[in-house]
Each structure stands twice: as structure tokens, then as C-alpha cells.
Design an enzyme around this catalytic site. Sequence first.
Site, PDB file in Angstrom:
ATOM      1  N   GLU A 133       0.821  -1.214   0.000  1.00 44.44           N
ATOM      2  CA  GLU A 133       0.000   0.000   0.000  1.00 44.44           C
ATOM      3  C   GLU A 133       0.856   1.264   0.000  1.00 44.44           C
ATOM      4  O   GLU A 133       0.430   2.312  -0.477  1.00 44.44           O
ATOM      5  CB  GLU A 133      -0.968   0.010   1.184  1.00 44.44           C
ATOM      6  CG  GLU A 133      -2.103  -1.008   1.068  1.00 44.44           C
ATOM      7  CD  GLU A 133      -1.703  -2.402   1.527  1.00 44.44           C
ATOM      8  OE1 GLU A 133      -0.525  -2.596   1.907  1.00 44.44           O
ATOM      9  OE2 GLU A 133      -2.569  -3.300   1.498  1.00 44.44           O
ATOM     10  N   PHE A 191     -11.557  -7.880  13.896  1.00 44.25           N
ATOM     11  CA  PHE A 191     -10.447  -8.283  13.042  1.00 44.25           C
ATOM     12  C   PHE A 191     -10.180  -7.198  11.989  1.00 44.25           C
ATOM     13  O   PHE A 191     -11.090  -6.759  11.295  1.00 44.25           O
ATOM     14  CB  PHE A 191     -10.780  -9.611  12.348  1.00 44.25           C
ATOM     15  CG  PHE A 191      -9.694 -10.059  11.406  1.00 44.25           C
ATOM     16  CD1 PHE A 191      -8.428 -10.359  11.887  1.00 44.25           C
ATOM     17  CD2 PHE A 191      -9.936 -10.151  10.039  1.00 44.25           C
ATOM     18  CE1 PHE A 191      -7.417 -10.755  11.020  1.00 44.25           C
ATOM     19  CE2 PHE A 191      -8.939 -10.549   9.165  1.00 44.25           C
ATOM     20  CZ  PHE A 191      -7.666 -10.853   9.654  1.00 44.25           C
ATOM     21  N   GLN A 192      -8.941  -6.767  11.917  1.00 49.09           N
ATOM     22  CA  GLN A 192      -8.501  -5.741  10.969  1.00 49.09           C
ATOM     23  C   GLN A 192      -9.240  -4.407  11.119  1.00 49.09           C
ATOM     24  O   GLN A 192      -9.461  -3.687  10.154  1.00 49.09           O
ATOM     25  CB  GLN A 192      -8.566  -6.247   9.526  1.00 49.09           C
ATOM     26  CG  GLN A 192      -7.594  -7.405   9.334  1.00 49.09           C
ATOM     27  CD  GLN A 192      -7.311  -7.749   7.902  1.00 49.09           C
ATOM     28  OE1 GLN A 192      -8.150  -7.554   7.026  1.00 49.09           O
ATOM     29  NE2 GLN A 192      -6.118  -8.258   7.641  1.00 49.09           N
ATOM     30  N   MET A 235      23.618   9.462   2.699  1.00 51.28           N
ATOM     31  CA  MET A 235      23.429  10.755   3.346  1.00 51.28           C
ATOM     32  C   MET A 235      23.745  10.680   4.838  1.00 51.28           C
ATOM     33  O   MET A 235      24.356  11.574   5.413  1.00 51.28           O
ATOM     34  CB  MET A 235      21.991  11.242   3.111  1.00 51.28           C
ATOM     35  CG  MET A 235      21.711  12.606   3.660  1.00 51.28           C
ATOM     36  SD  MET A 235      22.822  13.846   2.973  1.00 51.28           S
ATOM     37  CE  MET A 235      21.821  14.480   1.627  1.00 51.28           C
ATOM     38  N   LYS A 244     -17.553  -1.740   5.553  1.00 56.01           N
ATOM     39  CA  LYS A 244     -17.996  -2.724   4.560  1.00 56.01           C
ATOM     40  C   LYS A 244     -19.511  -2.679   4.347  1.00 56.01           C
ATOM     41  O   LYS A 244     -19.998  -2.736   3.214  1.00 56.01           O
ATOM     42  CB  LYS A 244     -17.581  -4.123   5.032  1.00 56.01           C
ATOM     43  CG  LYS A 244     -17.796  -5.205   3.996  1.00 56.01           C
ATOM     44  CD  LYS A 244     -17.151  -6.518   4.447  1.00 56.01           C
ATOM     45  CE  LYS A 244     -17.264  -7.568   3.346  1.00 56.01           C
ATOM     46  NZ  LYS A 244     -16.611  -8.840   3.748  1.00 56.01           N
TER      47      LYS A 244
HETATM   48  C1  LIG Z   1      11.961   5.879   5.592  1.00 58.57           C
HETATM   49  C2  LIG Z   1      13.224   6.554   5.963  1.00 58.57           C
HETATM   50  N1  LIG Z   1      14.072   5.991   6.845  1.00 58.57           N
HETATM   51  C3  LIG Z   1      15.222   6.604   7.179  1.00 58.57           C
HETATM   52  C4  LIG Z   1      15.544   7.827   6.636  1.00 58.57           C
HETATM   53  C5  LIG Z   1      16.839   8.527   7.032  1.00 58.57           C
HETATM   54  N2  LIG Z   1      17.708   8.645   5.861  1.00 58.57           N
HETATM   55  C6  LIG Z   1      17.781   9.769   5.116  1.00 58.57           C
HETATM   56  S1  LIG Z   1      18.761   9.601   3.784  1.00 58.57           S
HETATM   57  C7  LIG Z   1      19.158   8.023   4.185  1.00 58.57           C
HETATM   58  C8  LIG Z   1      20.089   7.235   3.337  1.00 58.57           C
HETATM   59  C9  LIG Z   1      19.548   6.977   1.999  1.00 58.57           C
HETATM   60  O1  LIG Z   1      20.339   6.013   1.380  1.00 58.57           O
HETATM   61  P1  LIG Z   1      20.261   5.779  -0.178  1.00 58.57           P
HETATM   62  O2  LIG Z   1      18.859   5.622  -0.593  1.00 58.57           O
HETATM   63  O3  LIG Z   1      21.204   4.686  -0.532  1.00 58.57           O
HETATM   64  O4  LIG Z   1      20.740   7.176  -0.755  1.00 58.57           O
HETATM   65  P2  LIG Z   1      22.198   7.831  -0.748  1.00 58.57           P
HETATM   66  O5  LIG Z   1      22.179   8.848   0.348  1.00 58.57           O
HETATM   67  O6  LIG Z   1      23.198   6.755  -0.525  1.00 58.57           O
HETATM   68  O7  LIG Z   1      22.305   8.478  -2.082  1.00 58.57           O
HETATM   69  C10 LIG Z   1      18.511   7.646   5.369  1.00 58.57           C
HETATM   70  C11 LIG Z   1      18.675   6.332   6.037  1.00 58.57           C
HETATM   71  C12 LIG Z   1      14.623   8.386   5.734  1.00 58.57           C
HETATM   72  N3  LIG Z   1      14.820   9.581   5.162  1.00 58.57           N
HETATM   73  N4  LIG Z   1      13.491   7.723   5.398  1.00 58.57           N
END
Ligand SMILES: Cc1ncc(C[n+]2csc(CCOP(=O)(O)OP(=O)(O)O)c2C)c(N)n1
Lengths: 563, 164
Positions: free
Chosen positions: A50, A112-113, A470, A162
Amino acid sequence: MNKTGAQILCDSLVKEGVEVIFGILGGALLPLYDILPQYPQIRHILTRHEQGAVHAAEGYARATGRVGVCIATSGPGATNLVTGIADAYMDSVPLVAITGQVATPFIGKDAFQETDITGITLPITKYNYLVTDVTRLAEIVKEAFHIAQTGRPGPVLIDIPKDVLQAVTNFVYPEKVNLPSYKITSRGHMAQIRRAVKLIDKAERPLIIAGRGILISRAWDELKLLAEKAQIPVVSTLLGLSSFPGRHILNFGMLGMHGMAYANLAVQNADLVIAIGMRFDDRATANTDDFAPLARIIHIDIDPAEISKNVPADVPIVGDVKAVLNVLNKEVGSNDHLEWVSQLGQWKYEYPLVDLSQGDKLLPQYIVEQICEVTQGDTVVVTGVGQHQMWAAQHFTYTRLNSFISAGGLGPMGFGLPAAMGARIGLPEETVWCIDGDGSFQMNIQELGTIAQERIAIKIAIMNNGFLGMVRQWQEMFYHGRYVHTKLWNPDFVKIAEAYDIPGIRVKHKEEVVSAINRAMDCPGPFLLDFAVEPEENVYPMVSPGENLAKFIDTPRPEVLSK
Amino acid sequence: MFKKKRTLIALVEDKPGVLNRVVSLFRRRGYNIQSLAVGGSERTGLSRMSFVVVGDSAVVEQVRKQLDKLIDVVKVSDITDMDAVFRELALIKVKAPASVRSEIMQIVDIFRANIVDVSLNSLTVEVTGDDSKIGSLIGLLHRFGIKEIARTGKIAITRGGVKD
Ligand SMILES: Cc1ncc(C[n+]2csc(CCOP(=O)(O)OP(=O)(O)O)c2C)c(N)n1
Ligand SMILES: [Mg+2]
């Protein structure tokens, strides 16, 4: 004519001009899905999760400006939508989320759900409804679409038990909504507009900050007219990218934490900031106490609650950006600011982004520039969240209007792949590139199944650095290089794509980049490029948390190269 | 910045969940409600809410705008500096053995409060007024031993002329 709730819902969607919905069914939705084939006008895309459905609906909405629709069953289906709903709320995306609910006699019994999805989404929706009476259903759908797309757009959720889907009543689709307490100020206050005009006419160093409001209001022509008439340079927020032509001489890129040095210097030196359809997000302003210290601020936004929320406005103008600019443009005098514009040009020359012509490392920034080059900018770019998102913002020149789709306010990893699907479904004639991170990609990787099943012809470029890049960058810069849980073991993405019957190639060398991009473009269907990029490349410039915009860490420039 | 008590009144749709939306807004944005009173209004289908919030003027202005942004909210006004009547009702159950009863009743008289319930060793006093009146009465009754207090929260209405 008497119809069931399920029929009324579908008829109402048809009346609203809905052409596609993204979703996954379940017990509570069976009465609806059972009759869905009677409505061939509505294309249903079965996603694999979803969250994929809601981000796809967002991608569709962001790309087309129309309301995106997603649907999920009660309980876990509904809770899986939450991230996307929160994202749509932050970024003002028009969205209608429909959820199934247990039958009304079971509500409140922990059936349920059963989950209280209207309670859960209360703070992240513009409005939400629990439909308890089938006779209200048509009216509610009408209101939901109205609320989602008018004023400051946002997500609206309709939770339908529902038994309401099964109940029968006479169907009449209302002509008009009856929402006396829902008010929108769309025309700006004339006295404020005049005050703004005075400030603009006498400013010496004016600067426009363009936000997503320009795109929502489709006010790009008006923005361009204002900039050109009074010769005002334009910088944009992350979500304002592609609202002003990328190669325009007055375009000075993106401001903010990873904004261009020259854009940030422009903000800090301007004597007037005209902030249009933006909300002074902290990633854009950096330290607000020190934001644009020399400037008076004109803030144009349709949401009165945004005015002076983060940065006090000297001249607030509440209204639809397009309507306000239309009036403002007539009153503003022609002008030039040669000295100021050439000062910005000078900064642009002094602080360029990283030089990609040198060296033979496979840099992600280079790949972004080559995608731009090969497509001639005639593509929609959708991103995940992380370093690659910032590189996609910095290194791609957005010459096509509304061609950058990214989750700015919430920043949910996993946005890219499903949002790209939705964008492509909304714009079937356009090329759509998903520039994703290896981490982000894996957060909704299951949507490859949807892409394969529906043959959604998106091009996927994974900037595979083997890191949650990042966060790794922050560990490097602010936590003494201690990389705790940011290293990723990754599967072979090309093999995974192959398992989904999607062709792909792995690219390891700089010289293969252009031909790989061309190959993806030549393929009529979806294509995946897995780029083994430099693992520890950082995003620059960077304004450290707490600093002001002028205190950026610039792109490291090896002495040898500048000599 | 300078924190002050402000009184806001909001006219809202009388629908299920509206109070929840309003309270959720306060919680989520970290605004402090000191008192909240809800009841019917002169218009059918609309309720009137009165809030006392504490914050500097920028915060209170944000509260007002955020409330106004809620779809079920028809109108919000900050009436702190307007000419308005503010009232609250309090019920105070106080220990009252025979020896102090007459003393308590004198105090009640001075405040034009009423005794609404009497038992063997307690009296329940009903008082209406503004903050300071209720505050002083409670202050005076304290030494007898207060067993329970229930307050309605402040409600307010602007004085005089009919204006829309
Ligand atoms: C759902 C979620 N979990 C954690 C984060 C924290 N976060 C921000 S950027 C990042 C790393 C992203 O890694 P990647 O997709 O490999 O991109 P890169 O920075 O390596 O280009 C994380 C863990 C987030 N923004 N969203
Ligand atoms: Mg990565």
C-alpha cells in the site's frame, strides 16, 4: 436510481474524472472490487504494497496536477498508507485515500482488521471522513475531491465500512459542495500588493525565492514575467525546482542546506526577498535567526497559517500565487539590477559545483548530468531520498516545467520507484527517470512487480554507493567518521530486475555511462541501470545544522586543478 | 518573548470529532491550553469554544491561524483586548463541621455565591465570575479544607452592539 455504496463510490469517482486508482484489496473492500470491472473508465493498478499505492498516487498527482487516488483495505492496508499520506500533507499534494473499514456494528469492538485510521491520520490529512451512512457517501466524495485540490492542496481520507459499501440508496451526485466553514482567500489584498510593489520598485538587491506553490498554481509564466520585467534573480526551494527555466540567465539554482553557494549568498545579501509559494522550511532557510539578515520579506502564499510561522514577513500577501502575481505584475515597474545580477554571476563563477570533466572515477553527479544531457532535459525526474536526491537537484538542469518530483518535507526513502510509476501513468507520452539510492530503492523494491505486470516504462538509475549515503556523510562530518550501521550489503539489482522480467545493466566505468543511458532510452519498456558509484562521495556545498546560509562548506577544490 | 494569557473564541461545526481535531491541533503543535469550554451557540449546528492559551503574541497568532485553517472551524477571534464578559462557574465542596458553618456562609454571601448542597460535614458552594473572583473564594475557603473542586473553564462573549 438505487445503487449500492460500492457503485456510488465508483460512479462518484467517474464523475470526478478519475482515470486511475492505485491499491490493494482485502476483505473489507470485496464489495467494491467485485463491481470494479463494471467501470472500465477507472484503471486499477494493483501495487505490491500500500505504500507503493500511495506514493504512486502522489507521483501521479505531482506530475499531472490532478488528484491522485489510492485505496487500501481496513487495518494493515490502511496503516500502510500512513507514510504517503504524511508525505502528501507536508508537500501539499492533492490526494484522496480511500480505506475499507470493518462493518459499522463492529467499529469500536477491536474487530479483526479494525484500526482507527481516521484517528491515526487526523494530524496528517487536510480532512478525513468516516462514512457511517450510505446516503452521505456521494456528498462526501464530492467534498473530499474539492478539499484535496482547492486552496492549499492536501490529502483527504475517506474510511468506508464494509456494510456502507453494501447498503443501497438513491444515487444523485451533488452539483456543488456545501462547506460554509471552508474558506479560501485566493485574491491577494490590494493594499498589501501595493506595499509589495513599492518595495520591489525601490529594491536594489531583490531576490525571488520560488517554491512549489508556483507549480501547484501553474504560475510559471507569471513568475517569469515578474523576474524579467523587474530583472529579479530567482532561486528556488528543492520543491520549487523546475518552476523557472533552468537555463534562464536569472536562474541561480536552489537555496538551502545543499543549495548552491551562489544561491545562498544571494539570499544572505539581498535587500528584498520575494518568497512565493514556499513555507520557509528549515532545510531551505538554515538558521532562521540569521536568514536574509539584510532583507525585507514579501511572502505570498495561499495558506495564512504559513505567514510569519518560521520567518516574519514584512509584507504578507495571502492568496493564490497566480492570481496575486497577475495583479502584481501589472503594477511593478520595469527595472534592471545590473550590478546585483552581475554580482550573482560573479559568485556563480567563483563557486561552481564540483568539476566533473576531470578524473575517471564514476561520480553520481556525472551520471545525473549525463541523464540530463542525453534526454536534453526532456524528461521527468523522480528521486528517492538521500545524497542522490540532492545530486539530482543540483546537477540536472530543469528546463522542462514541473519536471522534478521529489519528497521534500517528509523525506521518506522508498518514494522514488512508486512515485515514478505514478508519474509515468499520468504522463504516458513522457520519459520518466527514477534516480534512486540503493537504500531507498530497497524500501519499495517490491514495486518492480507492479512495473512488470503493467509494463510501466520507467527508467531506473540506481546510484549504488553501498551506503545509506546521506547518513554516512553526517557520520563522516559530525561523528568522527564512525560509520555505524550505514554500510549496506546489496543484492545484484540487475539479477533482481531480470527476475521481474525487466532488462538492466550494471555500469562500473565513467566511459560506459552515456551508452548505458542511451540503451535504457532505446528500450521501449522499463529499464534498470545499476551504477556502481564512488562509495564515499559527499554532497557539497553544505550548510551545517545551526549555521546560516552564508556559512556553507564549499565543494573541495584540489589546488592542482585550479592552476 | 513576553508570554501572556489570551482568550480565543471559535465558532465550530457541531459534528462528531471536531473537539478531537481542535485538541489534536493543540497537542501536535505544542500549544498550551489553560482552559477549554465547549457548548452550543446561537446558531443551530454550530458550537462555541472558548480557549485560554498561554504564549507570546506570535504563538497566539499561530494558534489562531491554525485553528482557522481547520475545515470545521467557521470563525476564530482573539477577544483578549476586546470589551468582553468572561465567566466561569466553579463548584467547591468544602469541609464544614457545625463550628465553622456560619463563617463559611458569610464568605459565600460576600461573594454572592450559593450553597447548592449540604451534608453532615460538608457544603458545596457554587460560584460564577472571572478568574480572580473564583481564585479569591477558593483562597478563602482553603483553610476549612477543600474536598473537591470542579470548574467549567472560562467562557466569553463580547459586550454590546450587534456586529457580524
Ligand atoms: C523511511 C526513511 N528511513 C530513514 C531515513 C533517514 N535517511 C535519510 S537519507 C538516508 C540514506 C539513503 O540512502 P540511499 O537511498 O542509498 O541514498 P544515498 O544517500 O546513498 O544516495 C537515510 C537512512 C529516511 N529519510 N526515510
Ligand atoms: Mg546509497
